[in-house]
Motif scaffolding. Structure first.
Motif, PDB file in Angstrom:
ATOM      1  N   GLU A   1      -3.082  12.313 105.568  1.00  0.00           N
ATOM      2  CA  GLU A   1      -4.464  12.790 105.468  1.00  0.00           C
ATOM      3  C   GLU A   1      -5.015  12.328 104.136  1.00  0.00           C
ATOM      4  O   GLU A   1      -4.325  12.439 103.128  1.00  0.00           O
ATOM      5  CB  GLU A   1      -4.492  14.331 105.478  1.00  0.00           C
ATOM      6  N   ASN A   2      -6.257  11.861 104.149  1.00  0.00           N
ATOM      7  CA  ASN A   2      -6.922  11.529 102.886  1.00  0.00           C
ATOM      8  C   ASN A   2      -6.139  10.583 102.005  1.00  0.00           C
ATOM      9  O   ASN A   2      -6.165  10.718 100.780  1.00  0.00           O
ATOM     10  CB  ASN A   2      -7.157  12.822 102.081  1.00  0.00           C
ATOM     11  N   GLU A   3      -5.407   9.673 102.593  1.00  0.00           N
ATOM     12  CA  GLU A   3      -4.613   8.770 101.780  1.00  0.00           C
ATOM     13  C   GLU A   3      -4.767   7.347 102.260  1.00  0.00           C
ATOM     14  O   GLU A   3      -5.325   7.065 103.311  1.00  0.00           O
ATOM     15  CB  GLU A   3      -3.147   9.192 101.811  1.00  0.00           C
ATOM     16  N   ALA A   4      -4.231   6.455 101.444  1.00  0.00           N
ATOM     17  CA  ALA A   4      -4.213   5.036 101.805  1.00  0.00           C
ATOM     18  C   ALA A   4      -2.786   4.618 102.107  1.00  0.00           C
ATOM     19  O   ALA A   4      -1.832   5.191 101.561  1.00  0.00           O
ATOM     20  CB  ALA A   4      -4.767   4.199 100.661  1.00  0.00           C
ATOM     21  N   ILE A   5      -2.632   3.650 102.985  1.00  0.00           N
ATOM     22  CA  ILE A   5      -1.311   3.106 103.282  1.00  0.00           C
ATOM     23  C   ILE A   5      -1.445   1.600 103.488  1.00  0.00           C
ATOM     24  O   ILE A   5      -2.345   1.138 104.176  1.00  0.00           O
ATOM     25  CB  ILE A   5      -0.673   3.816 104.512  1.00  0.00           C
TER      26      ILE A   5
ATOM     27  N   GLY B   1     -22.137  11.123 105.515  1.00  0.00           N
ATOM     28  CA  GLY B   1     -21.703  12.473 105.871  1.00  0.00           C
ATOM     29  C   GLY B   1     -20.466  12.513 106.755  1.00  0.00           C
ATOM     30  O   GLY B   1     -20.144  13.550 107.339  1.00  0.00           O
ATOM     31  N   VAL B   2     -19.769  11.409 106.854  1.00  0.00           N
ATOM     32  CA  VAL B   2     -18.548  11.375 107.674  1.00  0.00           C
ATOM     33  C   VAL B   2     -17.414  12.042 106.893  1.00  0.00           C
ATOM     34  O   VAL B   2     -17.251  11.811 105.701  1.00  0.00           O
ATOM     35  CB  VAL B   2     -18.175   9.917 108.022  1.00  0.00           C
ATOM     36  N   ALA B   3     -16.642  12.878 107.566  1.00  0.00           N
ATOM     37  CA  ALA B   3     -15.524  13.571 106.902  1.00  0.00           C
ATOM     38  C   ALA B   3     -14.176  13.246 107.530  1.00  0.00           C
ATOM     39  O   ALA B   3     -13.132  13.640 107.003  1.00  0.00           O
ATOM     40  CB  ALA B   3     -15.759  15.077 106.927  1.00  0.00           C
ATOM     41  N   HIS B   4     -14.195  12.541 108.673  1.00  0.00           N
ATOM     42  CA  HIS B   4     -12.939  12.176 109.348  1.00  0.00           C
ATOM     43  C   HIS B   4     -13.037  10.716 109.780  1.00  0.00           C
ATOM     44  O   HIS B   4     -13.877  10.394 110.617  1.00  0.00           O
ATOM     45  CB  HIS B   4     -12.709  13.037 110.586  1.00  0.00           C
ATOM     46  N   ALA B   5     -12.194   9.874 109.225  1.00  0.00           N
ATOM     47  CA  ALA B   5     -12.283   8.462 109.586  1.00  0.00           C
ATOM     48  C   ALA B   5     -11.020   7.708 109.207  1.00  0.00           C
ATOM     49  O   ALA B   5     -10.228   8.164 108.371  1.00  0.00           O
ATOM     50  CB  ALA B   5     -13.481   7.809 108.888  1.00  0.00           C
ATOM     51  N   ARG B   6     -10.887   6.572 109.856  1.00  0.00           N
ATOM     52  CA  ARG B   6      -9.832   5.629 109.467  1.00  0.00           C
ATOM     53  C   ARG B   6     -10.475   4.258 109.353  1.00  0.00           C
ATOM     54  O   ARG B   6     -11.168   3.802 110.272  1.00  0.00           O
ATOM     55  CB  ARG B   6      -8.732   5.597 110.530  1.00  0.00           C
ATOM     56  N   VAL B   7     -10.270   3.596 108.210  1.00  0.00           N
ATOM     57  CA  VAL B   7     -10.778   2.235 108.021  1.00  0.00           C
ATOM     58  C   VAL B   7      -9.571   1.349 107.754  1.00  0.00           C
ATOM     59  O   VAL B   7      -8.768   1.625 106.851  1.00  0.00           O
ATOM     60  CB  VAL B   7     -11.772   2.147 106.846  1.00  0.00           C
ATOM     61  N   THR B   8      -9.425   0.283 108.542  1.00  0.00           N
ATOM     62  CA  THR B   8      -8.253  -0.587 108.426  1.00  0.00           C
ATOM     63  C   THR B   8      -8.693  -2.039 108.294  1.00  0.00           C
ATOM     64  O   THR B   8      -9.604  -2.477 108.995  1.00  0.00           O
ATOM     65  CB  THR B   8      -7.368  -0.447 109.684  1.00  0.00           C
ATOM     66  N   ALA B   9      -8.049  -2.760 107.378  1.00  0.00           N
ATOM     67  CA  ALA B   9      -8.244  -4.216 107.283  1.00  0.00           C
ATOM     68  C   ALA B   9      -6.863  -4.846 107.232  1.00  0.00           C
ATOM     69  O   ALA B   9      -6.164  -4.711 106.226  1.00  0.00           O
ATOM     70  CB  ALA B   9      -9.056  -4.578 106.041  1.00  0.00           C
ATOM     71  N   GLY B  10      -6.443  -5.477 108.316  1.00  0.00           N
ATOM     72  CA  GLY B  10      -5.097  -6.047 108.364  1.00  0.00           C
ATOM     73  C   GLY B  10      -4.064  -4.959 108.120  1.00  0.00           C
ATOM     74  O   GLY B  10      -4.027  -3.957 108.841  1.00  0.00           O
ATOM     75  N   GLY B  11      -3.272  -5.109 107.076  1.00  0.00           N
ATOM     76  CA  GLY B  11      -2.207  -4.148 106.787  1.00  0.00           C
ATOM     77  C   GLY B  11      -2.608  -2.998 105.888  1.00  0.00           C
ATOM     78  O   GLY B  11      -1.751  -2.244 105.438  1.00  0.00           O
TER      79      GLY B  11
ATOM     80  N   LEU C   1      -7.549   6.508 104.984  1.00  0.00           N
ATOM     81  CA  LEU C   1      -7.892   7.604 105.870  1.00  0.00           C
ATOM     82  C   LEU C   1      -8.795   8.570 105.136  1.00  0.00           C
ATOM     83  O   LEU C   1      -8.588   8.857 103.952  1.00  0.00           O
ATOM     84  CB  LEU C   1      -6.611   8.311 106.309  1.00  0.00           C
ATOM     85  N   LEU C   2      -9.799   9.047 105.838  1.00  0.00           N
ATOM     86  CA  LEU C   2     -10.709  10.040 105.274  1.00  0.00           C
ATOM     87  C   LEU C   2     -10.490  11.334 106.056  1.00  0.00           C
ATOM     88  O   LEU C   2     -10.624  11.357 107.287  1.00  0.00           O
ATOM     89  CB  LEU C   2     -12.151   9.544 105.406  1.00  0.00           C
ATOM     90  N   GLY C   3     -10.110  12.393 105.344  1.00  0.00           N
ATOM     91  CA  GLY C   3      -9.833  13.662 106.012  1.00  0.00           C
ATOM     92  C   GLY C   3      -8.646  13.539 106.946  1.00  0.00           C
ATOM     93  O   GLY C   3      -7.789  12.677 106.777  1.00  0.00           O
ATOM     94  N   ASP C   4      -8.609  14.429 107.938  1.00  0.00           N
ATOM     95  CA  ASP C   4      -7.539  14.351 108.936  1.00  0.00           C
ATOM     96  C   ASP C   4      -8.144  13.936 110.269  1.00  0.00           C
ATOM     97  O   ASP C   4      -9.313  13.565 110.345  1.00  0.00           O
ATOM     98  CB  ASP C   4      -6.790  15.678 109.035  1.00  0.00           C
ATOM     99  N   ARG C   5      -7.336  13.997 111.317  1.00  0.00           N
ATOM    100  CA  ARG C   5      -7.825  13.591 112.613  1.00  0.00           C
ATOM    101  C   ARG C   5      -8.329  14.817 113.373  1.00  0.00           C
ATOM    102  O   ARG C   5      -7.965  15.028 114.514  1.00  0.00           O
ATOM    103  CB  ARG C   5      -6.688  12.901 113.368  1.00  0.00           C
ATOM    104  N   ARG C   6      -9.099  15.619 112.698  1.00  0.00           N
ATOM    105  CA  ARG C   6      -9.651  16.869 113.225  1.00  0.00           C
ATOM    106  C   ARG C   6      -8.559  17.813 113.712  1.00  0.00           C
ATOM    107  O   ARG C   6      -8.309  17.944 114.902  1.00  0.00           O
ATOM    108  CB  ARG C   6     -10.670  16.600 114.327  1.00  0.00           C
ATOM    109  N   GLY C   7      -7.907  18.407 112.730  1.00  0.00           N
ATOM    110  CA  GLY C   7      -6.915  19.416 113.063  1.00  0.00           C
ATOM    111  C   GLY C   7      -5.492  18.903 113.090  1.00  0.00           C
ATOM    112  O   GLY C   7      -4.554  19.683 113.118  1.00  0.00           O
ATOM    113  N   GLN C   8      -5.333  17.601 113.075  1.00  0.00           N
ATOM    114  CA  GLN C   8      -3.975  17.061 112.990  1.00  0.00           C
ATOM    115  C   GLN C   8      -3.984  15.852 112.076  1.00  0.00           C
ATOM    116  O   GLN C   8      -5.019  15.234 111.879  1.00  0.00           O
ATOM    117  CB  GLN C   8      -3.447  16.677 114.374  1.00  0.00           C
TER     118      GLN C   8
END
Ligand code: ADP
Ligand code: MG
Length: 311
Positions: free
Chosen positions: A216-220, A173-183, A187-194
């Motif tokens: 927002e909601n993208e991969a990099i 049920g998470v709607a805002h998150a960042r998951v990073t592995a090395g480079g 990103l899931l959703g935004d950073r709550r309003g930004q």
């Protein structure tokens, strides 16, 4: 009804996995659930590593590299699908992305400053060709057509891991998150309003950010010649291999790819690194949802058409 103050907060953790730092940062209304979700992401990343690592003796990947020239190896749906995707990306990038780079690649050790000599490269290079990997869709097996072929998913597995990590978080049920592995970040959703602000490092100064991108909601994904490398006689030997020579690709210092799917941004950042500025950005221009930033050997920055360079 009495409204209680929200206990919601950001929960974050970093651990070493897949030879790099993996970090998870989530928002959830219930901090206990957030912590469970974060732990589940790390468990998922460890599971993927145990399946795909060439450094783990009893991983499926190690079994493939040991046996696939002798017999077709049954690899399971998940690995089969990722190998198929890797082979498709080889076609898309005209061989710049090639998981068989490891026949030569295994002879580099960036921590020890070890690299293959000319004889080793000439012996191993003929085995570097993604066409030597034969997937059989009928029975889900992988076979190598030649002795000495090796595969390594190092250019795509971290993107896969962060993509799976975000899937796990969604289930909690998470709607805002960042998951990073090395480079690689997803990103899931935004950073709550930004938007999330993701920095691209200056390849020659770890304390400097070359550019910051709101997402927002993208991969990099960023690939650079400064993460895993050693210097010898003024020459930089790094971990992104030009498949046609078996040597580190020389044209650029870093590539960053942005798009919806971290599996593809990861593989493309490695590919565009090999392809260089012109060819690389031309490829990105053919992929409507993907954008790229390339920093060349002189430190000059190039942007794909869909990105506005900062003033
Ligand atoms: P990082 O591992 O720092 O995220 P990359 O995504 O650019 O960096 O992946 C580099 C890794 O990709 C190397 O460590 C190696 O495992 C693998 N690799 C190197 N050259 C190639 C290539 N030409 N095609 C596919 N994979 C490659
Ligand atoms: Mg990559």
């Amino acid at each position: 009804m009495i409204s209680r103050p929200s206990l919601a907060e950001w929960v974050g953790e970093a651990q070493l996995h897949m030879g790099t730092e993996v970090s998870v940062y989530v928002w959830h209304d219930d901090p206990a659930t957030a912590e469970k979700a974060v732990a589940a992401v790390f468990a998922e990343v460890a599971r993927i590593d145990n399946l795909m690592s060439t450094y783990i003796e009893d991983s499926k990947m190690s079994e493939i590299n040991r046996d696939a020239a002798e017999r077709p190896v049954e690899v399971g749906d998940e690995l089969f699908t990722l190998i198929l995707r890797s082979l498709d990306i080889s076609v898309l990038t005209r061989g710049a992305f090639d998981i068989t780079y490891d026949s030569v690649g295994q002879h580099y050790d960036f921590r020890e400053g070890r690299r293959p000599d000319a004889d080793t490269i000439s012996e191993e290079l003929p085995r570097l060709n993604y066409r030597f990997v034969e997937p059989n869709r009928g029975d889900g097996t992988i076979r190598f057509t030649h002795e000495g072929v090796r595969i390594n998913l190092g250019g795509i597995a971290k993107g896969y891991a962060v993509e799976r990590g975000v899937e796990v978080l969604r289930r909690y049920g998470v709607a805002h998150a960042r998951v990073t592995a090395g480079g690689d970040s997803r990103l899931l959703g935004d950073r709550r309003g930004q938007p999330w602000m993701v920095g691209v490092q200056n390849p020659r100064d770890p304390d400097q950010v070359a550019v910051t991108i709101p997402l927002e909601n993208e991969a990099i994904s960023t690939s650079g010649d400064y993460e895993r490398f050693f210097l010898e006689d003024g020459e930089r030997y790094h971990h992104i291999i030009e498949p046609s020579t078996g040597k580190p690709a020389g044209e650029v210092r870093s590539t960053t790819i942005i798009g919806p799917d971290a599996v593809l941004t990861d593989a493309l950042s490695t590919s565009v690194f090999v392809m260089g500025v012109d060819q690389g950005l031309r490829l990105i221009a053919t992929l409507p949802d993907y954008e790229g930033i390339v920093i060349d050997a002189d430190g000059q920055m190039f942007y794909s058409d869909g990105l506005q360079p900062p003033e």
